[in-house]
Each structure stands twice: as C-alpha cells, then as structure tokens.
Design an enzyme around this catalytic site. Structure first.
Site, short mmCIF file in Angstrom:
data_model
loop_
_atom_site.label_atom_id
_atom_site.label_comp_id
_atom_site.label_asym_id
_atom_site.label_seq_id
_atom_site.Cartn_x
_atom_site.Cartn_y
_atom_site.Cartn_z
CG ASP A 33 -2.06 0.94 1.18
OD1 ASP A 33 -1.82 2.13 0.91
OD2 ASP A 33 -3.20 0.51 1.39
CB ILE A 34 1.62 3.97 -2.41
CG1 ILE A 34 0.27 4.28 -3.02
CG2 ILE A 34 2.45 3.05 -3.30
CD1 ILE A 34 0.37 5.18 -4.26
CD GLN A 96 -14.82 -0.63 -1.48
OE1 GLN A 96 -16.02 -0.66 -1.21
NE2 GLN A 96 -14.27 -1.43 -2.35
CG HIS A 102 -8.77 -3.28 -1.46
ND1 HIS A 102 -9.74 -2.57 -2.14
CD2 HIS A 102 -8.51 -2.57 -0.33
CE1 HIS A 102 -10.04 -1.48 -1.45
NE2 HIS A 102 -9.32 -1.46 -0.34
CG HIS A 104 -6.46 -2.70 3.95
ND1 HIS A 104 -5.75 -1.65 3.44
CD2 HIS A 104 -7.75 -2.48 3.59
CE1 HIS A 104 -6.57 -0.82 2.81
NE2 HIS A 104 -7.79 -1.30 2.89
P1 DGP Z 1 -9.51 1.36 1.09
O1 DGP Z 1 -9.42 2.79 1.55
O2 DGP Z 1 -9.89 0.35 2.18
O3 DGP Z 1 -10.37 1.25 -0.15
O4 DGP Z 1 -8.04 0.96 0.65
C1 DGP Z 1 -7.45 1.36 -0.54
C2 DGP Z 1 -5.98 1.43 -0.30
O5 DGP Z 1 -5.32 1.49 -1.55
C3 DGP Z 1 -5.54 2.64 0.51
O6 DGP Z 1 -4.97 2.22 1.74
C4 DGP Z 1 -4.50 3.31 -0.37
C5 DGP Z 1 -4.18 2.29 -1.42
N1 DGP Z 1 -3.89 2.83 -2.72
C6 DGP Z 1 -4.61 3.78 -3.39
N2 DGP Z 1 -4.06 4.01 -4.59
C7 DGP Z 1 -2.98 3.20 -4.68
C8 DGP Z 1 -2.00 2.98 -5.71
O7 DGP Z 1 -1.99 3.59 -6.78
N3 DGP Z 1 -1.03 2.06 -5.44
C9 DGP Z 1 -0.97 1.37 -4.26
N4 DGP Z 1 0.02 0.50 -4.11
N5 DGP Z 1 -1.88 1.55 -3.28
C10 DGP Z 1 -2.87 2.45 -3.49
#
Ligand code: DGP
Length: 139
Positions: A33-34, A96, A102, A104
């Site tokens: 997660d970034i 979300q 997804h 975590h």
């Molecule tokens: P949620 O908020 O539960 O839908 O989680 C989505 C997660 O995805 C959030 O923690 C940030 C992550 N995220 C968003 N955009 C990107 C991306 O472009 N790359 C990666 N690796 N993670 C991302």
C-alpha cells in the site's frame, strides 16, 4: 477477465502503473500500500475487477483468502510486528476508497492505537521498497 479501465488496481494488474509487488498467482496479486497505515502495510486483490465483498465470486474470495494467509505469514515472519490485522472495507461508510475488492494486511505495534479510518497519507517510497523486499524474502 472483467476489468474497469478507470480502476487504479486494474491498472496495476495490467502493469500500466507500477507497484511494489509481493506475490502473484493466476487469480490474485499482492503489493504494498502506498498510503500505509503502518510500516509493512500490504494489499491483496483478485486480478479481476469486482467492487466489493457482496459481488466478488466465491472462488475468487477463497483465492484471495489463501493469498492473504501467505502474506500475513510473510509479514509476521519478516517484520515481527506485535500483531497483524486483516481488514477489508465495503462502501464509503466503511472508508472504502478504491472500488476494487481488496484486503489489507496491516502490521501492528502495541500501543499504536490505529483506527479503522486511518486516512490516506503518502508513505516514504524508499521505506516501502525496503519493506517489500524484506517481506518477499520471507515468502
Ligand atoms: P480502502 O481505503 O480500504 O479502499 O483501501 C485502498 C488502499 O489502496 C488505501 O490504503 C491506499 C491504497 N492505494 C490507493 N491508490 C494506490 C496505488 O496507486 N497504489 C498502491 N500501491 N496503493 C494504493
């Protein structure tokens, strides 16, 4: 395979945008997660686009669960956190932010008082890269 051209995770699956990949098999992908809530925060997704837990097919849900277990074990072994949460959000009220199913995998430290709405703050890419390599070595 069902995809959504506007979905950021579909773009990651397609290799159109980069990620720190941890693991993949035929139907699932795991990457860092970034916007990490904690160091070592990883995600597991089905490669196919399904918006949430209500619609994801059972076989893909099961495949993601198997990959989540692998990643949680690797995170625990590589980073030795005090604990790991497995968290999954459906809908805006559940925070979300990406509408591609997804899970975590969230390392925890005693006393970090992490809340479910942890916010989306950019992580340090160099730290995330180092973490991804450490976790991958434990897979
Ligand atoms: P949620 O908020 O539960 O839908 O989680 C989505 C997660 O995805 C959030 O923690 C940030 C992550 N995220 C968003 N955009 C990107 C991306 O472009 N790359 C990666 N690796 N993670 C991302």
């Amino acid at each position: 395979m069902q995809t959504d051209k506007d979905c950021i995770f579909c773009k990651i699956v397609a290799g159109e945008i980069p990620c720190f990949k941890l693991y993949e098999d035929d139907s699932t992908l795991s990457f860092m997660d970034i916007n990490p809530a904690n160091e070592g925060h990883a995600l597991v997704i089905p490669k196919e686009h399904w918006r949430n837990v209500y619609v994801v097919p059972d076989d893909l849900f099961a495949a993601v669960a198997v990959s989540v277990k692998k990643i949680a074990q690797a995170v625990q072994s590589a980073l030795s956190p005090d604990g790991v949460n497995v968290v999954q959000a459906n809908g805006k009220g559940a925070a979300q932010s990406v509408e591609h199913f997804h899970v975590h995998v969230l390392p925890r430290t005693l006393g970090d008082e992490l809340k479910l709405n942890w916010g989306l703050n950019p992580g340090d890419m160099e730290r995330i890269k180092i973490c991804s390599e450490t976790i991958k070595a434990a897979l």
